[in-house]
Every structure is written in C-alpha cells, then in structure tokens.
Design a protein around this motif. Structure first.
Motif, short mmCIF file in Angstrom:
data_model
loop_
_atom_site.label_atom_id
_atom_site.label_comp_id
_atom_site.label_asym_id
_atom_site.label_seq_id
_atom_site.Cartn_x
_atom_site.Cartn_y
_atom_site.Cartn_z
N ARG A 264 -3.14 -4.42 -0.60
CA ARG A 264 -3.25 -3.38 0.42
C ARG A 264 -4.15 -2.23 -0.01
N THR A 265 -4.31 -1.13 0.70
CA THR A 265 -5.12 0.03 0.20
C THR A 265 -4.18 1.11 0.19
N TYR A 266 -4.59 1.69 -0.69
CA TYR A 266 -3.73 2.93 -1.22
C TYR A 266 -4.60 4.21 -0.99
N SER A 267 -4.18 5.14 -0.05
CA SER A 267 -4.90 6.28 0.31
C SER A 267 -4.25 7.70 0.37
N GLU A 268 -3.22 7.63 -0.27
CA GLU A 268 -2.50 9.08 -0.52
C GLU A 268 -3.64 10.07 -1.07
N ARG B 100 -3.76 10.89 -5.01
CA ARG B 100 -3.65 9.98 -6.05
C ARG B 100 -4.45 9.80 -7.24
N ASP C 242 -1.61 5.55 -9.57
CA ASP C 242 -0.22 5.08 -9.04
C ASP C 242 -0.16 3.58 -9.10
N ARG D 193 3.08 1.56 -8.93
CA ARG D 193 3.49 1.08 -7.69
C ARG D 193 2.74 0.00 -7.31
N ILE D 194 1.58 -0.01 -7.52
CA ILE D 194 0.57 -0.98 -7.24
C ILE D 194 1.04 -2.40 -7.60
N ASP E 198 4.20 -3.53 -6.14
CA ASP E 198 3.98 -4.40 -4.88
C ASP E 198 3.43 -5.55 -5.06
N SER F 166 -3.51 10.85 4.58
CA SER F 166 -3.33 9.55 4.32
C SER F 166 -3.86 8.65 5.47
#
Lengths: 246, 246
Positions: A90-94, A97, A143, A146-147, A150, B61
């Motif tokens: 998935r893509t992390y975009s916060e 980050r 992060d 977390r990755i 997941d 986000s």
DNA sequence: CGCCTTTATGGTCGCACTGACTATAAATGG
DNA sequence: CCATTTATAGTCAGTGCGACCATAAAGGCG
C-alpha cells in the motif's frame, strides 16, 4: 482521478512531492521469518535500520524503481531481483512521515528462498543489507515499523489462498520444507499427513520431480522432491488454524 | 524506503511529481453494479467520463484528499462521505499515464448503499456526478478503465471473506436484499435457503431487528429486517460458486 | 546384525459445512 | 377461496478437514 486541475494550476507552484518505494523482502531461514534491512548511512535516522528503498526517478515506474533500489542497496543476485515477484502492499502518505519534505512512499512486498550465499556477499559498500529475524528488528527508521507489520499481515493472509509459499522455497523442495514455510510464517504447528493431503489434492500447486529424493539431513526416510506448479490460487483455501500457537 | 538521498539531492532539482487520488465508488441499484463517474470539464480528456478524484494538497494525507475530492466533485451527502469506509486499492505510477506531467495516483475503493435521492441532488455544478452501470461505462479518461477493472476484481474477492456486503445496504435490510448484493457483484444466482443459513450461522455478520419486517413490494411474505453486525471478517469464507453464471 | 530413533508416507474415522432439494408460512391479486 | 409469490424451515448426501494410527525407509549405536 488525475482529475480537473485547479484553475491556474502550476505544477511548480506547490511544495513538490517526492515519491519513494520501500521494500519488505522476506525469507525463511532456520525456522524464523527474516526481513531484509539496511543500516542508514545518512540523516535522518542515520545508523538506524530501515527497509531498502529509495526515490522514484522521473521516468521510472514504481516497480522499476523498486527493482533498481533493491539491486543497488542489497547484495541480492541480479537475476533474482529481475525475476522477483513484487507485490504492491500500500502507499503511505501521511504528511510528516519524513522530516525532510513531503514524501509519499509506495511499499512493496517480496518473498525469496533462503539463499545459499546470504546477502553478506553484498553490494560492496560498508553498510550492506542484512537478514534480520522479524522478531528482533528493534525500532526502524521513519514509519517502516508499521510498513513491516502491514507486510507481515499481508503475507500471512496470502499464504491462505494463494500458492505463494513456494516462492520461499528453492526450485526443488520437499513437502516438509514447504510445510515449514507455513509453520514459520503463521507461527503454528500443522499436522504433516493432513498438510500433505491438502497440498497434493490442489491441482497445479506442486509437481513431483520424478524419481528425485533428498536425504533429510541424514536421518529418516528420504523425502520426495517437488517443483512449484502453474497454479497461483488455492481453491479451496488452506486456512490457518486459530487456536494452538507453536 | 525514503532511503538514502542521492548525494546533493535537491527536492526542487527534479521534475516534480504530482500526487492524486482516484476513487472507485460502487453501489448496487436495480440489480446492477453501478460506479460513480464524473464528466471531465477540462483538458486533457475533456468531456470524457472519469473516476472522481484530484490532487493531494501539500499538508493532506491521501485519505483526507479522497474524502475532500469526493465531497467537492459528487453530490454525495457530507455525512456519508465522512463516515465512508475507504480502502486503498493500489497506486498507479506509470510515467506517461497523464500527458501533462508526472502524476502518481493513489486509488481508493468505497461501497455505498443505493441512495434514496440519487446523486442527481448533486453538487450544483453543471457537470455533476452520475451513477453508471459498470457494464456501460465506455472508455474512461487516463487509465481509469484499468483502475475500475482492478477495483471490481477486488470487491468481488472481498465479499468472499469479509462482511463488506452490508456496506451496499441501507441501515436496515432484508436477507433477500443482502443476497441480491452478492448476486449482482458476482453475477451469479445463489440458493436462498443456503445463503440464509450461512449468513445467520456467522456470528456478528447480521443482527435481527426485533419484530421488524418489511413487505416485499406487496407480494409474498414480509421479510424480517437485519442490521449489520460488529464482525468484519467471514470465517469460514462465503465462496463464490464457480460454474453457473446468472 | 538387530534394535531404536527419525522422518516420510499412507490410511481411517467422525464431524462440520455445503449444495441440492423439499416443505411450510404468510402475504397479495384475482 | 385459490393461485402466486416470497420468506423461512428442514432434510439428506457428499466433501473437506482435523485428529488419529500405521507402515516404510533411512541412519546411529550397541
């Protein structure tokens, strides 16, 4: 969408986004699930362990970038990197980050067999990639913890309804080795005769190598060898037992 | 990874990336699976149908951007947009997917019940969103046809092992309506008593509304009403039949 | 060499779930 | 009142799977 541009939109007017890829590459070694990590040589998080990855270049797709970075940063053989099955996680975009700037990261997952020559054969740089048991990765940079979590969840689920477990095995493997993959990733114990029955009853999951057998570390009856078959999905699925952990 | 920056990396030195979100929002209406589309008002692909979506703003986000664009571009009620379950599908990053510049798009999927007042109640702009049967969306802008196909595959699979089907239903629904969701998305016919038995045997999937019943369009015995339960996963899964299509 | 240990492989039995099917209940329209 | 329609209840056989037990084939060791 790539939808309607805000009136007067100018690509250079905004703070630019950087796009990166991160890779969670797993293997099964010595009965433990390992993940490929690198030690960061620069700030931020200098000296911390992190997932391999890096910036997507202007004319590169994310998957190409993932393969390039994997080849550059780890000691994995070029052939393996080229033929690897990469799956988007998935893509992390916060927004925060990465402390440097706005970085959106596309995460990938991959499974590789335990390599005869470990990654120590590495890229030649001082800080080379290392296989680390997933239970013993401390805090990771950014992060990435977390990755990684997941990614573990995802591969555990995928073993249930796909044939991906063979990706953890060498080209020829015994059913005992395949079962060990499931037991390691799921952290359970499976009944050997039942596992065998289930795997052999699924058409195209594995194919017997005629006449081949491998002595199992000297002791016991030699096990027959199998190759990965053409099937990709498991119908019906091989459900993970709920109760008894290993 | 958000990994090591190339020596002398300057965020502004490269051609910048734009990051967008695209949404595949589905509903079941009149026995057909519909997807929410907008007609593009600007170049490129002016006049073509496209998935709703738009640019991620600098401090947003991807999920926030998705909700904002959905509220701006479609006539969906604000409350619904706020509470919607958004799921990331995957990220599309091929270099030439947008002719204007390098655009990386994070695609989301969502399921909504058939709204009493359709989207025609819309946002007020001339080109408002429309529900279109998935079989009758012609060519879409950009690579949205591919995104839509990927999204359909995903929701079909998710119905098998999650309780997401209730997201297509109003707050109170009959088992017949729930079954129609499965039959529409999968394009199959299911046996009613068996479907009923399976759904009721899964703890937390649906909860009976005590004493409530709804006349089924006048004819036949009134059906009992149910609400979505707290469960999210389906154990064991509700497998889609292989053979007979509708 | 015979016996024990170890691992692979082959089979049995009962339970749970499912698919196909039949039967009954409760509403409406003629 | 009856036919039709839809919901709901129940039956029955096949299948997959978990929990076992049994046998085969290797090495180690006295």
């Amino acid at each position: 969408m790539t939808g309607s541009i805000p009136a007067g939109y100018d690509p250079y007017a905004y703070e630019p986004f950087a796009v990166t890829v991160d890779l969670a590459v797993f293997t099964v070694r010595a009965g433990q699930l390992h993940v490929l990590l690198i030690r960061r040589a620069q700030e931020p998080h200098r000296g911390a362990w992190a997932l391999p990855g890096g910036f997507v270049l202007p004319r590169e797709s994310a998957e190409r970038a993932a393969r390039r970075e994997l080849a550059e940063e780890t000691g994995l053989p070029a052939r393996l990197v080229g033929e690897l099955h990469l799956e988007q996680l998935r893509t992390y975009s916060e927004p925060d980050r990465d402390p440097r700037m706005r970085v959106v990261s596309i995460a990938f997952t991959a499974l590789v067999p335990d390599l005869p020559e470990p990654s120590e054969q590495g890229g030649g740089d001082a800080d080379r990639a290392r296989w680390v048991p997933v239970e013993r990765t401390g805090e990771l940079a950014f992060d990435h913890g977390r990755i990684l979590a997941d990614a573990r969840t995802r591969i555990g689920a995928k073993l249930e309804y796909t044939c991906l477990a063979t990706a953890f095995c060498p080209p020829e493997f015994t059913l005992g080795e395949l079962q060990a993959v499931y037991e390691t990733v799921w952290d359970t114990v499976l009944d050997r005769p039942n596992f065998r029955r289930k795997v052999l009853a699924t058409p195209g999951f594995v194919e017997a190598v005629p006449g081949a057998a491998r002595l199992t570390g000297g002791r016991g009856k030699p096990a027959a060898l199998y190759r990965a078959g053409p099937a990709t999905a498991l119908h019906p699925p091989l459900l993970r037992p709920e109760g008894h952990r290993r």
